[in-house]
Design an enzyme around this catalytic site. Structure first.
Site, PDB file in Angstrom:
ATOM      1  N   ASP A  99      -0.596  -4.060  10.598  1.00 44.33           N
ATOM      2  CA  ASP A  99      -0.102  -4.482  11.904  1.00 44.33           C
ATOM      3  C   ASP A  99       1.147  -5.333  11.742  1.00 44.33           C
ATOM      4  O   ASP A  99       1.240  -6.143  10.810  1.00 44.33           O
ATOM      5  CB  ASP A  99      -1.165  -5.312  12.632  1.00 44.33           C
ATOM      6  CG  ASP A  99      -1.731  -4.619  13.854  1.00 44.33           C
ATOM      7  OD1 ASP A  99      -0.928  -4.116  14.651  1.00 44.33           O
ATOM      8  OD2 ASP A  99      -2.960  -4.586  14.019  1.00 44.33           O
ATOM      9  N   ASP A 201       2.422  -3.663  17.139  1.00 42.71           N
ATOM     10  CA  ASP A 201       1.649  -4.169  18.279  1.00 42.71           C
ATOM     11  C   ASP A 201       2.557  -4.441  19.471  1.00 42.71           C
ATOM     12  O   ASP A 201       3.625  -5.044  19.334  1.00 42.71           O
ATOM     13  CB  ASP A 201       0.943  -5.466  17.862  1.00 42.71           C
ATOM     14  CG  ASP A 201       0.057  -6.025  18.958  1.00 42.71           C
ATOM     15  OD1 ASP A 201      -0.991  -5.421  19.224  1.00 42.71           O
ATOM     16  OD2 ASP A 201       0.429  -7.063  19.545  1.00 42.71           O
ATOM     17  N   GLU A 261      14.869   3.979   4.662  1.00 44.99           N
ATOM     18  CA  GLU A 261      15.222   3.558   3.309  1.00 44.99           C
ATOM     19  C   GLU A 261      14.014   3.589   2.370  1.00 44.99           C
ATOM     20  O   GLU A 261      14.170   3.444   1.154  1.00 44.99           O
ATOM     21  CB  GLU A 261      15.810   2.140   3.342  1.00 44.99           C
ATOM     22  CG  GLU A 261      17.097   2.025   4.152  1.00 44.99           C
ATOM     23  CD  GLU A 261      17.585   0.589   4.256  1.00 44.99           C
ATOM     24  OE1 GLU A 261      17.114  -0.256   3.445  1.00 44.99           O
ATOM     25  OE2 GLU A 261      18.427   0.293   5.128  1.00 44.99           O
ATOM     26  N   HIS A 331     -10.026  -2.223  18.680  1.00 44.07           N
ATOM     27  CA  HIS A 331     -10.517  -3.600  18.730  1.00 44.07           C
ATOM     28  C   HIS A 331     -10.283  -4.271  20.079  1.00 44.07           C
ATOM     29  O   HIS A 331     -10.659  -5.436  20.247  1.00 44.07           O
ATOM     30  CB  HIS A 331      -9.826  -4.424  17.642  1.00 44.07           C
ATOM     31  CG  HIS A 331      -8.352  -4.559  17.862  1.00 44.07           C
ATOM     32  ND1 HIS A 331      -7.490  -3.494  17.755  1.00 44.07           N
ATOM     33  CD2 HIS A 331      -7.581  -5.624  18.204  1.00 44.07           C
ATOM     34  CE1 HIS A 331      -6.264  -3.897  18.015  1.00 44.07           C
ATOM     35  NE2 HIS A 331      -6.284  -5.191  18.293  1.00 44.07           N
ATOM     36  N   ASP A 332      -9.674  -3.572  21.018  1.00 42.90           N
ATOM     37  CA  ASP A 332      -9.338  -4.169  22.315  1.00 42.90           C
ATOM     38  C   ASP A 332     -10.176  -3.643  23.476  1.00 42.90           C
ATOM     39  O   ASP A 332     -10.062  -4.163  24.587  1.00 42.90           O
ATOM     40  CB  ASP A 332      -7.855  -3.913  22.648  1.00 42.90           C
ATOM     41  CG  ASP A 332      -6.929  -4.907  21.979  1.00 42.90           C
ATOM     42  OD1 ASP A 332      -7.372  -6.031  21.683  1.00 42.90           O
ATOM     43  OD2 ASP A 332      -5.762  -4.557  21.745  1.00 42.90           O
TER      44      ASP A 332
END
Length: 540
Positions: A99, A201, A261, A331-332
Protein backbone atom coordinates in the site's frame (compact mmCIF):
# COMPACT_ATOMS: atom_id res chain seq x y z
CA UNK A 1 1.98 -12.72 -22.45
CA UNK A 2 5.09 -10.69 -21.71
CA UNK A 3 6.75 -11.43 -18.38
CA UNK A 4 6.40 -7.75 -17.48
CA UNK A 5 2.61 -8.10 -17.74
CA UNK A 6 2.36 -10.83 -15.09
CA UNK A 7 -0.34 -8.78 -13.39
CA UNK A 8 -2.88 -9.22 -16.20
CA UNK A 9 -5.30 -11.81 -14.92
CA UNK A 10 -3.33 -12.22 -11.67
CA UNK A 11 -4.92 -13.18 -8.36
CA UNK A 12 -3.73 -10.80 -5.64
CA UNK A 13 -4.17 -11.98 -2.04
CA UNK A 14 -4.70 -9.11 0.38
CA UNK A 15 -2.99 -9.46 3.75
CA UNK A 16 -4.13 -7.17 6.56
CA UNK A 17 -0.95 -7.60 8.63
CA UNK A 18 -2.41 -6.66 12.03
CA UNK A 19 -4.72 -9.65 11.79
CA UNK A 20 -2.82 -12.23 9.78
CA UNK A 21 -0.28 -13.93 12.04
CA UNK A 22 1.46 -12.78 15.24
CA UNK A 23 4.95 -14.12 16.01
CA UNK A 24 5.76 -11.76 18.92
CA UNK A 25 2.88 -12.60 21.24
CA UNK A 26 1.65 -9.01 21.52
CA UNK A 27 -1.70 -9.71 19.83
CA UNK A 28 -0.80 -7.87 16.62
CA UNK A 29 0.28 -9.57 13.40
CA UNK A 30 3.68 -8.74 11.97
CA UNK A 31 5.92 -9.12 8.93
CA UNK A 32 7.55 -12.26 10.29
CA UNK A 33 4.06 -13.66 10.66
CA UNK A 34 3.56 -13.23 6.92
CA UNK A 35 6.91 -14.91 6.23
CA UNK A 36 5.89 -17.81 8.46
CA UNK A 37 2.76 -18.33 6.36
CA UNK A 38 4.25 -17.87 2.88
CA UNK A 39 4.01 -21.57 2.10
CA UNK A 40 0.32 -21.43 2.97
CA UNK A 41 -0.17 -18.42 0.69
CA UNK A 42 1.73 -20.22 -2.06
CA UNK A 43 -0.61 -23.20 -1.67
CA UNK A 44 -3.58 -20.95 -2.51
CA UNK A 45 -2.33 -20.63 -6.10
CA UNK A 46 -2.33 -16.83 -5.98
CA UNK A 47 0.20 -14.71 -7.85
CA UNK A 48 0.88 -11.81 -5.51
CA UNK A 49 0.34 -10.50 -2.00
CA UNK A 50 -0.98 -7.00 -1.37
CA UNK A 51 0.09 -5.96 2.13
CA UNK A 52 -1.89 -3.21 3.86
CA UNK A 53 0.23 -0.45 5.49
CA UNK A 54 3.02 -1.46 7.88
CA UNK A 55 4.82 1.91 7.94
CA UNK A 56 5.57 3.95 11.03
CA UNK A 57 2.30 5.43 12.22
CA UNK A 58 0.41 6.64 15.31
CA UNK A 59 -2.25 4.12 14.15
CA UNK A 60 -5.20 6.48 14.42
CA UNK A 61 -6.44 4.82 11.22
CA UNK A 62 -4.41 1.63 11.63
CA UNK A 63 -1.52 2.54 9.38
CA UNK A 64 -3.31 4.65 6.81
CA UNK A 65 -1.97 7.66 8.74
CA UNK A 66 1.74 7.48 7.98
CA UNK A 67 4.35 9.42 9.95
CA UNK A 68 7.40 7.94 8.15
CA UNK A 69 7.03 6.53 4.64
CA UNK A 70 10.46 4.89 4.69
CA UNK A 71 10.38 3.01 7.99
CA UNK A 72 8.53 0.03 9.42
CA UNK A 73 6.40 0.53 12.50
CA UNK A 74 8.02 -1.44 15.35
CA UNK A 75 4.79 -3.32 15.98
CA UNK A 76 5.27 -4.98 12.57
CA UNK A 77 9.04 -5.48 12.73
CA UNK A 78 11.94 -3.70 11.09
CA UNK A 79 13.34 -2.97 7.65
CA UNK A 80 15.43 -6.16 7.72
CA UNK A 81 12.22 -8.15 8.22
CA UNK A 82 10.77 -6.53 5.13
CA UNK A 83 13.89 -7.30 3.11
CA UNK A 84 13.60 -10.91 4.24
CA UNK A 85 9.91 -10.97 3.29
CA UNK A 86 10.72 -9.79 -0.22
CA UNK A 87 13.45 -12.40 -0.58
CA UNK A 88 11.34 -15.25 0.80
CA UNK A 89 8.32 -14.35 -1.31
CA UNK A 90 10.35 -14.07 -4.49
CA UNK A 91 11.94 -17.46 -3.81
CA UNK A 92 8.39 -18.83 -3.96
CA UNK A 93 7.56 -16.86 -7.11
CA UNK A 94 5.14 -14.64 -5.18
CA UNK A 95 5.06 -10.94 -6.05
CA UNK A 96 4.82 -8.30 -3.31
CA UNK A 97 2.52 -5.29 -3.69
CA UNK A 98 2.44 -2.74 -0.89
CA UNK A 99 0.00 0.00 0.00
CA UNK A 100 1.03 3.58 -0.65
CA UNK A 101 -1.09 6.26 1.01
CA UNK A 102 -0.13 9.34 -0.97
CA UNK A 103 -2.98 11.83 -0.60
CA UNK A 104 -2.45 12.53 3.09
CA UNK A 105 -0.04 11.90 5.96
CA UNK A 106 -0.33 11.58 9.70
CA UNK A 107 -0.46 14.84 11.62
CA UNK A 108 2.71 13.54 13.34
CA UNK A 109 4.65 13.42 10.08
CA UNK A 110 7.63 15.83 10.23
CA UNK A 111 6.32 17.63 7.14
CA UNK A 112 3.09 18.55 8.91
CA UNK A 113 4.75 19.27 12.24
CA UNK A 114 6.75 21.94 10.44
CA UNK A 115 3.95 23.13 8.17
CA UNK A 116 1.52 23.81 11.00
CA UNK A 117 3.91 26.14 12.87
CA UNK A 118 3.44 29.22 10.64
CA UNK A 119 2.98 30.25 7.02
CA UNK A 120 6.62 31.14 6.39
CA UNK A 121 8.49 27.84 6.88
CA UNK A 122 9.83 25.56 4.13
CA UNK A 123 6.82 23.23 4.39
CA UNK A 124 4.20 25.96 4.81
CA UNK A 125 2.59 25.18 1.45
CA UNK A 126 2.91 21.38 1.63
CA UNK A 127 -0.63 20.90 2.97
CA UNK A 128 -4.00 22.37 2.07
CA UNK A 129 -4.38 25.48 4.22
CA UNK A 130 -7.16 28.06 3.97
CA UNK A 131 -8.30 31.15 5.83
CA UNK A 132 -11.54 31.15 7.77
CA UNK A 133 -14.62 32.91 6.47
CA UNK A 134 -15.27 36.33 8.02
CA UNK A 135 -17.49 34.69 10.64
CA UNK A 136 -14.78 32.18 11.58
CA UNK A 137 -16.41 29.23 9.83
CA UNK A 138 -14.52 26.84 7.51
CA UNK A 139 -13.73 28.06 3.99
CA UNK A 140 -16.32 25.84 2.30
CA UNK A 141 -18.80 23.01 2.86
CA UNK A 142 -16.51 20.02 2.25
CA UNK A 143 -17.10 17.03 4.52
CA UNK A 144 -14.92 14.24 5.86
CA UNK A 145 -15.63 10.61 4.98
CA UNK A 146 -15.40 9.78 8.67
CA UNK A 147 -18.10 12.27 9.62
CA UNK A 148 -18.34 16.02 10.07
CA UNK A 149 -16.51 18.96 8.54
CA UNK A 150 -13.36 18.27 6.50
CA UNK A 151 -11.55 21.29 7.96
CA UNK A 152 -9.68 21.54 11.24
CA UNK A 153 -8.62 24.82 12.84
CA UNK A 154 -4.90 25.22 13.55
CA UNK A 155 -4.28 28.00 16.14
CA UNK A 156 -0.55 28.24 15.38
CA UNK A 157 -1.24 29.41 11.82
CA UNK A 158 -4.73 30.76 12.47
CA UNK A 159 -5.89 28.79 9.45
CA UNK A 160 -7.86 25.65 8.64
CA UNK A 161 -6.30 22.54 7.12
CA UNK A 162 -8.11 20.01 4.95
CA UNK A 163 -8.61 16.39 6.00
CA UNK A 164 -10.77 14.23 3.75
CA UNK A 165 -10.48 11.44 6.29
CA UNK A 166 -9.66 11.69 10.02
CA UNK A 167 -8.63 14.97 11.64
CA UNK A 168 -5.27 13.29 12.19
CA UNK A 169 -4.85 12.78 8.42
CA UNK A 170 -4.10 16.21 6.88
CA UNK A 171 -4.21 16.34 3.07
CA UNK A 172 -1.05 17.12 1.15
CA UNK A 173 -1.08 19.95 -1.37
CA UNK A 174 -0.29 18.22 -4.67
CA UNK A 175 -0.47 21.53 -6.52
CA UNK A 176 2.99 22.11 -5.06
CA UNK A 177 5.60 20.39 -7.32
CA UNK A 178 7.94 19.88 -4.35
CA UNK A 179 5.25 17.75 -2.69
CA UNK A 180 4.81 15.61 -5.78
CA UNK A 181 8.55 15.04 -6.07
CA UNK A 182 8.89 14.15 -2.38
CA UNK A 183 6.03 11.66 -2.69
CA UNK A 184 7.59 10.08 -5.78
CA UNK A 185 10.93 9.84 -3.97
CA UNK A 186 9.21 7.83 -1.23
CA UNK A 187 7.70 5.51 -3.84
CA UNK A 188 11.16 5.08 -5.41
CA UNK A 189 12.56 4.04 -2.03
CA UNK A 190 10.36 0.93 -2.03
CA UNK A 191 10.98 0.22 -5.70
CA UNK A 192 14.68 0.12 -4.88
CA UNK A 193 13.81 -2.34 -2.11
CA UNK A 194 12.45 -4.70 -4.73
CA UNK A 195 8.68 -4.44 -4.40
CA UNK A 196 6.70 -5.54 -7.44
CA UNK A 197 4.05 -2.86 -7.28
CA UNK A 198 1.76 -0.60 -5.32
CA UNK A 199 -1.85 -0.49 -4.35
CA UNK A 200 -2.45 3.26 -4.30
CA UNK A 201 -4.92 4.14 -1.57
CA UNK A 202 -7.57 6.77 -2.33
CA UNK A 203 -5.46 7.86 -5.28
CA UNK A 204 -8.11 10.17 -6.76
CA UNK A 205 -7.95 12.30 -3.59
CA UNK A 206 -4.51 13.77 -4.29
CA UNK A 207 -5.66 17.07 -5.81
CA UNK A 208 -8.33 19.51 -4.65
CA UNK A 209 -10.04 22.40 -6.40
CA UNK A 210 -7.82 25.43 -5.78
CA UNK A 211 -10.79 27.80 -5.74
CA UNK A 212 -12.30 25.72 -2.90
CA UNK A 213 -15.72 25.73 -4.53
CA UNK A 214 -18.61 24.31 -2.49
CA UNK A 215 -19.78 20.82 -3.34
CA UNK A 216 -23.42 20.73 -4.55
CA UNK A 217 -26.09 18.90 -2.59
CA UNK A 218 -27.07 15.36 -3.55
CA UNK A 219 -30.76 14.31 -3.65
CA UNK A 220 -31.80 12.13 -0.75
CA UNK A 221 -32.59 9.08 -2.90
CA UNK A 222 -29.01 9.03 -4.23
CA UNK A 223 -27.29 9.03 -0.84
CA UNK A 224 -25.70 5.60 -0.86
CA UNK A 225 -22.52 3.61 -1.39
CA UNK A 226 -19.54 2.30 0.62
CA UNK A 227 -21.05 2.94 4.01
CA UNK A 228 -22.10 6.47 3.04
CA UNK A 229 -25.71 5.86 4.00
CA UNK A 230 -28.18 8.53 4.97
CA UNK A 231 -26.76 8.60 8.52
CA UNK A 232 -23.40 9.88 7.23
CA UNK A 233 -23.53 13.49 6.03
CA UNK A 234 -20.73 12.72 3.55
CA UNK A 235 -23.44 11.16 1.40
CA UNK A 236 -25.31 14.48 1.26
CA UNK A 237 -22.97 15.96 -1.39
CA UNK A 238 -21.66 15.40 -4.86
CA UNK A 239 -17.89 15.39 -4.23
CA UNK A 240 -16.93 17.26 -7.36
CA UNK A 241 -14.29 19.55 -5.87
CA UNK A 242 -12.52 17.82 -2.96
CA UNK A 243 -11.22 14.95 -5.13
CA UNK A 244 -10.86 13.61 -8.70
CA UNK A 245 -9.49 16.83 -10.16
CA UNK A 246 -8.18 16.98 -13.77
CA UNK A 247 -4.63 17.72 -12.60
CA UNK A 248 -4.46 14.27 -11.06
CA UNK A 249 -4.18 12.65 -14.49
CA UNK A 250 -0.77 14.24 -14.97
CA UNK A 251 0.33 12.90 -11.60
CA UNK A 252 -0.80 9.39 -12.60
CA UNK A 253 1.49 9.77 -15.60
CA UNK A 254 4.37 10.77 -13.31
CA UNK A 255 3.82 7.63 -11.24
CA UNK A 256 3.75 5.48 -14.37
CA UNK A 257 6.94 7.07 -15.71
CA UNK A 258 8.71 6.17 -12.47
CA UNK A 259 7.43 2.58 -12.53
CA UNK A 260 8.53 2.24 -16.15
CA UNK A 261 12.08 2.55 -14.86
CA UNK A 262 11.49 -0.73 -12.98
CA UNK A 263 10.22 -3.23 -15.56
CA UNK A 264 7.57 -5.63 -14.30
CA UNK A 265 6.28 -3.37 -11.53
CA UNK A 266 2.61 -2.47 -11.39
CA UNK A 267 0.27 0.21 -10.04
CA UNK A 268 -3.24 -0.57 -8.80
CA UNK A 269 -5.29 2.53 -8.02
CA UNK A 270 -8.11 2.48 -5.47
CA UNK A 271 -10.75 4.83 -6.85
CA UNK A 272 -13.88 6.12 -5.14
CA UNK A 273 -15.44 9.01 -7.04
CA UNK A 274 -18.89 10.12 -8.11
CA UNK A 275 -18.46 7.94 -11.19
CA UNK A 276 -15.79 5.43 -10.22
CA UNK A 277 -16.05 3.36 -13.39
CA UNK A 278 -15.48 6.42 -15.57
CA UNK A 279 -12.56 7.49 -13.37
CA UNK A 280 -11.04 4.00 -13.54
CA UNK A 281 -11.13 4.23 -17.33
CA UNK A 282 -9.53 7.68 -17.32
CA UNK A 283 -6.81 6.74 -14.84
CA UNK A 284 -5.78 3.66 -16.86
CA UNK A 285 -6.08 5.15 -20.34
CA UNK A 286 -3.34 5.70 -22.89
CA UNK A 287 -0.85 3.22 -21.50
CA UNK A 288 0.91 6.07 -19.66
CA UNK A 289 -1.04 6.21 -16.38
CA UNK A 290 -1.99 3.49 -13.90
CA UNK A 291 -1.77 -0.15 -14.92
CA UNK A 292 -5.00 -1.15 -13.17
CA UNK A 293 -8.02 0.42 -11.54
CA UNK A 294 -9.91 -0.87 -8.52
CA UNK A 295 -13.19 0.45 -7.12
CA UNK A 296 -16.04 -0.44 -4.78
CA UNK A 297 -18.71 -1.23 -7.36
CA UNK A 298 -18.86 -4.93 -6.43
CA UNK A 299 -18.33 -4.26 -2.73
CA UNK A 300 -21.91 -3.08 -2.30
CA UNK A 301 -25.05 -4.80 -1.00
CA UNK A 302 -26.56 -5.25 -4.46
CA UNK A 303 -26.28 -8.95 -5.21
CA UNK A 304 -28.10 -9.68 -8.43
CA UNK A 305 -27.18 -10.97 -11.85
CA UNK A 306 -28.52 -7.75 -13.35
CA UNK A 307 -26.35 -5.49 -11.19
CA UNK A 308 -23.16 -7.50 -11.73
CA UNK A 309 -23.79 -7.77 -15.48
CA UNK A 310 -24.56 -4.07 -15.88
CA UNK A 311 -21.64 -2.95 -13.71
CA UNK A 312 -19.02 -5.03 -15.50
CA UNK A 313 -20.55 -4.26 -18.91
CA UNK A 314 -20.47 -0.53 -18.23
CA UNK A 315 -16.82 -0.67 -17.26
CA UNK A 316 -16.09 -2.71 -20.38
CA UNK A 317 -17.74 0.00 -22.49
CA UNK A 318 -15.66 2.85 -21.05
CA UNK A 319 -12.37 1.12 -20.20
CA UNK A 320 -11.17 0.44 -23.72
CA UNK A 321 -7.45 0.71 -22.94
CA UNK A 322 -6.90 -0.03 -19.26
CA UNK A 323 -7.15 -3.15 -17.15
CA UNK A 324 -9.70 -3.74 -14.38
CA UNK A 325 -9.25 -5.40 -11.03
CA UNK A 326 -12.28 -6.79 -9.20
CA UNK A 327 -12.94 -7.68 -5.55
CA UNK A 328 -15.90 -8.86 -3.49
CA UNK A 329 -14.27 -8.22 -0.07
CA UNK A 330 -11.54 -6.12 1.51
CA UNK A 331 -10.57 -4.54 4.83
CA UNK A 332 -13.08 -1.69 4.45
CA UNK A 333 -16.39 -3.51 3.88
CA UNK A 334 -18.50 -6.28 5.35
CA UNK A 335 -17.23 -9.70 4.28
CA UNK A 336 -18.99 -10.98 1.17
CA UNK A 337 -19.98 -14.28 2.77
CA UNK A 338 -22.28 -12.28 5.06
CA UNK A 339 -22.99 -9.26 2.87
CA UNK A 340 -24.42 -11.34 0.03
CA UNK A 341 -25.89 -14.13 2.13
CA UNK A 342 -29.48 -14.75 1.10
CA UNK A 343 -30.53 -16.00 4.53
CA UNK A 344 -29.81 -13.06 6.76
CA UNK A 345 -26.14 -13.24 7.71
CA UNK A 346 -25.84 -17.04 7.70
CA UNK A 347 -22.83 -18.11 5.66
CA UNK A 348 -23.62 -20.68 2.96
CA UNK A 349 -20.42 -22.50 2.02
CA UNK A 350 -21.75 -23.50 -1.39
CA UNK A 351 -22.47 -19.85 -2.15
CA UNK A 352 -18.95 -18.90 -1.05
CA UNK A 353 -17.45 -21.51 -3.39
CA UNK A 354 -19.56 -20.19 -6.25
CA UNK A 355 -18.50 -16.60 -5.55
CA UNK A 356 -14.83 -17.59 -5.72
CA UNK A 357 -15.44 -19.03 -9.17
CA UNK A 358 -17.48 -16.03 -10.26
CA UNK A 359 -14.88 -13.49 -9.15
CA UNK A 360 -12.13 -15.52 -10.77
CA UNK A 361 -14.05 -15.66 -14.05
CA UNK A 362 -14.61 -11.94 -14.61
CA UNK A 363 -12.30 -10.17 -17.04
CA UNK A 364 -9.45 -8.53 -15.22
CA UNK A 365 -7.24 -9.19 -12.25
CA UNK A 366 -8.62 -10.25 -8.88
CA UNK A 367 -8.10 -9.10 -5.30
CA UNK A 368 -9.09 -11.67 -2.70
CA UNK A 369 -9.06 -10.74 0.97
CA UNK A 370 -7.49 -12.94 3.64
CA UNK A 371 -10.08 -15.35 5.03
CA UNK A 372 -12.12 -15.34 1.84
CA UNK A 373 -10.59 -18.73 1.07
CA UNK A 374 -12.07 -20.01 4.34
CA UNK A 375 -15.51 -18.58 3.68
CA UNK A 376 -15.33 -16.36 6.76
CA UNK A 377 -18.38 -14.24 7.44
CA UNK A 378 -18.51 -10.87 9.15
CA UNK A 379 -17.53 -11.14 12.83
CA UNK A 380 -19.74 -9.68 15.53
CA UNK A 381 -17.66 -7.25 17.58
CA UNK A 382 -19.07 -5.84 20.81
CA UNK A 383 -19.05 -2.07 21.18
CA UNK A 384 -16.52 -2.25 24.02
CA UNK A 385 -14.13 -4.16 21.73
CA UNK A 386 -14.36 -1.77 18.77
CA UNK A 387 -11.13 -0.23 17.53
CA UNK A 388 -12.26 1.47 14.31
CA UNK A 389 -12.91 5.22 14.81
CA UNK A 390 -15.37 5.09 11.90
CA UNK A 391 -17.47 2.45 13.66
CA UNK A 392 -17.27 4.13 17.05
CA UNK A 393 -18.53 7.40 15.54
CA UNK A 394 -21.47 5.85 13.68
CA UNK A 395 -22.45 3.08 16.10
CA UNK A 396 -24.98 1.46 16.12
CA UNK A 397 -26.29 2.26 12.60
CA UNK A 398 -22.91 1.51 11.07
CA UNK A 399 -20.58 -0.70 13.07
CA UNK A 400 -17.44 0.16 11.16
CA UNK A 401 -14.77 -2.07 9.69
CA UNK A 402 -13.68 -4.16 12.66
CA UNK A 403 -15.99 -7.06 11.75
CA UNK A 404 -13.94 -7.81 8.62
CA UNK A 405 -10.59 -7.22 10.32
CA UNK A 406 -10.64 -9.83 13.08
CA UNK A 407 -7.71 -12.30 13.24
CA UNK A 408 -7.18 -15.22 10.87
CA UNK A 409 -8.10 -18.58 12.41
CA UNK A 410 -5.24 -21.03 11.89
CA UNK A 411 -5.97 -23.78 14.42
CA UNK A 412 -9.23 -24.70 16.14
CA UNK A 413 -7.38 -26.26 19.10
CA UNK A 414 -5.08 -23.37 19.97
CA UNK A 415 -5.77 -20.26 22.00
CA UNK A 416 -7.11 -17.44 19.84
CA UNK A 417 -7.27 -19.90 16.93
CA UNK A 418 -3.48 -19.94 16.64
CA UNK A 419 -3.25 -16.28 15.69
CA UNK A 420 -1.36 -15.16 18.81
CA UNK A 421 -0.16 -16.28 22.21
CA UNK A 422 -1.20 -12.94 23.68
CA UNK A 423 -4.46 -11.00 23.76
CA UNK A 424 -5.47 -10.24 20.16
CA UNK A 425 -6.10 -6.62 19.23
CA UNK A 426 -9.57 -7.72 18.11
CA UNK A 427 -11.24 -10.86 19.45
CA UNK A 428 -11.27 -14.01 17.34
CA UNK A 429 -14.85 -14.77 16.29
CA UNK A 430 -16.04 -18.15 17.55
CA UNK A 431 -17.60 -19.12 14.20
CA UNK A 432 -14.23 -18.40 12.58
CA UNK A 433 -12.48 -20.91 14.86
CA UNK A 434 -14.81 -23.57 13.48
CA UNK A 435 -13.70 -22.63 9.95
CA UNK A 436 -9.98 -22.69 10.76
CA UNK A 437 -7.26 -23.60 8.30
CA UNK A 438 -6.34 -26.84 10.08
CA UNK A 439 -9.91 -28.12 10.01
CA UNK A 440 -10.47 -27.22 6.37
CA UNK A 441 -7.21 -28.82 5.28
CA UNK A 442 -8.59 -32.15 6.50
CA UNK A 443 -11.69 -31.87 4.29
CA UNK A 444 -11.30 -32.29 0.51
CA UNK A 445 -14.67 -30.63 -0.02
CA UNK A 446 -13.94 -27.61 2.16
CA UNK A 447 -14.13 -24.03 0.99
CA UNK A 448 -10.33 -23.86 1.23
CA UNK A 449 -9.79 -27.01 -0.82
CA UNK A 450 -12.09 -25.83 -3.59
CA UNK A 451 -10.59 -22.34 -3.54
CA UNK A 452 -7.17 -23.88 -4.19
CA UNK A 453 -8.57 -26.20 -6.85
CA UNK A 454 -10.38 -23.46 -8.74
CA UNK A 455 -7.42 -21.09 -8.80
CA UNK A 456 -5.16 -23.91 -9.98
CA UNK A 457 -7.61 -24.73 -12.79
CA UNK A 458 -7.97 -21.03 -13.64
CA UNK A 459 -4.24 -20.84 -14.39
CA UNK A 460 -4.76 -23.44 -17.14
CA UNK A 461 -7.47 -21.39 -18.88
CA UNK A 462 -5.96 -18.49 -20.86
CA UNK A 463 -9.50 -17.30 -21.66
CA UNK A 464 -10.04 -16.53 -17.96
CA UNK A 465 -6.69 -14.78 -17.60
CA UNK A 466 -6.72 -12.35 -20.51
CA UNK A 467 -9.70 -13.14 -22.73
CA UNK A 468 -12.60 -10.86 -23.59
CA UNK A 469 -15.95 -11.06 -21.84
CA UNK A 470 -19.39 -11.10 -23.45
CA UNK A 471 -22.49 -11.25 -21.27
CA UNK A 472 -25.61 -13.23 -22.13
CA UNK A 473 -28.90 -11.59 -21.26
CA UNK A 474 -30.49 -13.91 -18.70
CA UNK A 475 -33.25 -13.84 -16.15
CA UNK A 476 -32.50 -13.79 -12.43
CA UNK A 477 -30.81 -15.50 -10.73
CA UNK A 478 -28.52 -16.78 -13.51
CA UNK A 479 -25.43 -14.85 -14.57
CA UNK A 480 -23.96 -16.03 -17.87
CA UNK A 481 -21.12 -14.90 -20.10
CA UNK A 482 -18.46 -16.05 -22.54
CA UNK A 483 -14.72 -15.61 -22.08
CA UNK A 484 -12.95 -15.70 -25.44
CA UNK A 485 -9.30 -15.73 -26.43
CA UNK A 486 -8.38 -16.35 -30.04
CA UNK A 487 -10.26 -19.43 -31.24
CA UNK A 488 -11.13 -20.68 -27.75
CA UNK A 489 -14.41 -19.77 -26.10
CA UNK A 490 -15.52 -20.66 -22.58
CA UNK A 491 -19.14 -20.56 -21.39
CA UNK A 492 -19.47 -19.54 -17.71
CA UNK A 493 -22.78 -19.98 -15.84
CA UNK A 494 -23.56 -19.07 -12.23
CA UNK A 495 -26.70 -19.54 -10.18
CA UNK A 496 -26.85 -16.75 -7.60
CA UNK A 497 -29.74 -18.27 -5.64
CA UNK A 498 -30.43 -21.26 -3.40
CA UNK A 499 -33.11 -22.62 -5.73
CA UNK A 500 -32.37 -24.74 -8.81
CA UNK A 501 -32.29 -22.79 -12.09
CA UNK A 502 -32.07 -23.73 -15.75
CA UNK A 503 -30.24 -22.27 -18.74
CA UNK A 504 -30.83 -23.22 -22.36
CA UNK A 505 -27.60 -23.86 -24.26
CA UNK A 506 -27.87 -23.01 -27.95
CA UNK A 507 -24.31 -23.81 -28.98
CA UNK A 508 -22.89 -27.30 -29.07
CA UNK A 509 -20.75 -28.10 -26.05
CA UNK A 510 -17.29 -29.34 -27.02
CA UNK A 511 -15.82 -29.87 -23.58
CA UNK A 512 -17.71 -29.81 -20.31
CA UNK A 513 -15.51 -29.34 -17.22
CA UNK A 514 -16.91 -32.28 -15.28
CA UNK A 515 -13.64 -32.84 -13.40
CA UNK A 516 -13.80 -29.35 -11.87
CA UNK A 517 -15.20 -29.33 -8.33
CA UNK A 518 -16.90 -25.98 -8.89
CA UNK A 519 -18.65 -27.41 -11.96
CA UNK A 520 -21.96 -28.60 -10.48
CA UNK A 521 -24.41 -28.00 -13.32
CA UNK A 522 -25.74 -30.84 -15.47
CA UNK A 523 -26.31 -30.69 -19.23
CA UNK A 524 -29.30 -32.58 -20.61
CA UNK A 525 -30.92 -32.11 -24.03
CA UNK A 526 -29.52 -28.64 -24.62
CA UNK A 527 -30.40 -27.40 -21.15
CA UNK A 528 -28.11 -26.88 -18.15
CA UNK A 529 -29.66 -27.48 -14.74
CA UNK A 530 -27.86 -25.47 -12.09
CA UNK A 531 -28.35 -26.49 -8.45
CA UNK A 532 -28.49 -23.80 -5.80
CA UNK A 533 -25.34 -21.69 -6.05
CA UNK A 534 -24.16 -23.94 -8.85
CA UNK A 535 -21.61 -23.23 -11.58
CA UNK A 536 -21.12 -24.60 -15.06
CA UNK A 537 -18.18 -24.22 -17.44
CA UNK A 538 -17.92 -25.54 -20.96
CA UNK A 539 -15.85 -24.97 -24.08
CA UNK A 540 -17.92 -23.83 -27.06
Amino acid sequence: MAQNEWWKGAVIYQVYPRSFNDTKGDGIGDLNGIIERLDYIKSLNVDAIWISPFFKSPMKDFGYDISDYRDIDPMFGCIDDFDNLIEQAHQRDIKIIIDQVLSHTSNEHPWFVESRQNNKNDKSDWYVWADANPDGSPPNNWLSIFGGVAWQWEPRRCQYYLHNFLTEQPDLNFHNPDVRQAVLDNVKFWLDKGVDGFRLDAINFCFHDQELKDNPAKPEHLRQGRGFSEDNPYAFQYHYYNNTQPENLDFMAEIRALLNEYPGTVSLGEISSEDSLKTMAEYTSGGDKLHMGYSFELLTNDYSAKYIRETVSRLESVMTEGWPCWAFSNHDVERVASRWANNGKTVNTQQVKMLTALLGSLRGSVCMYQGEELGLGEAEVAFEDLQDPYGITFWPNFKGRDGCRTPMPWSHTETHAGFTDGKPWLPVAQPHSLASVDLQEQDPNSTLAQYRAFLAWRKTRPELLTGTIEFIDTNEPVLAFYRTLGNTKLLCLFNLAEQTSEFVVEESIKDSMDDLAHHTGELTAGKVTLPGYGCYFASI
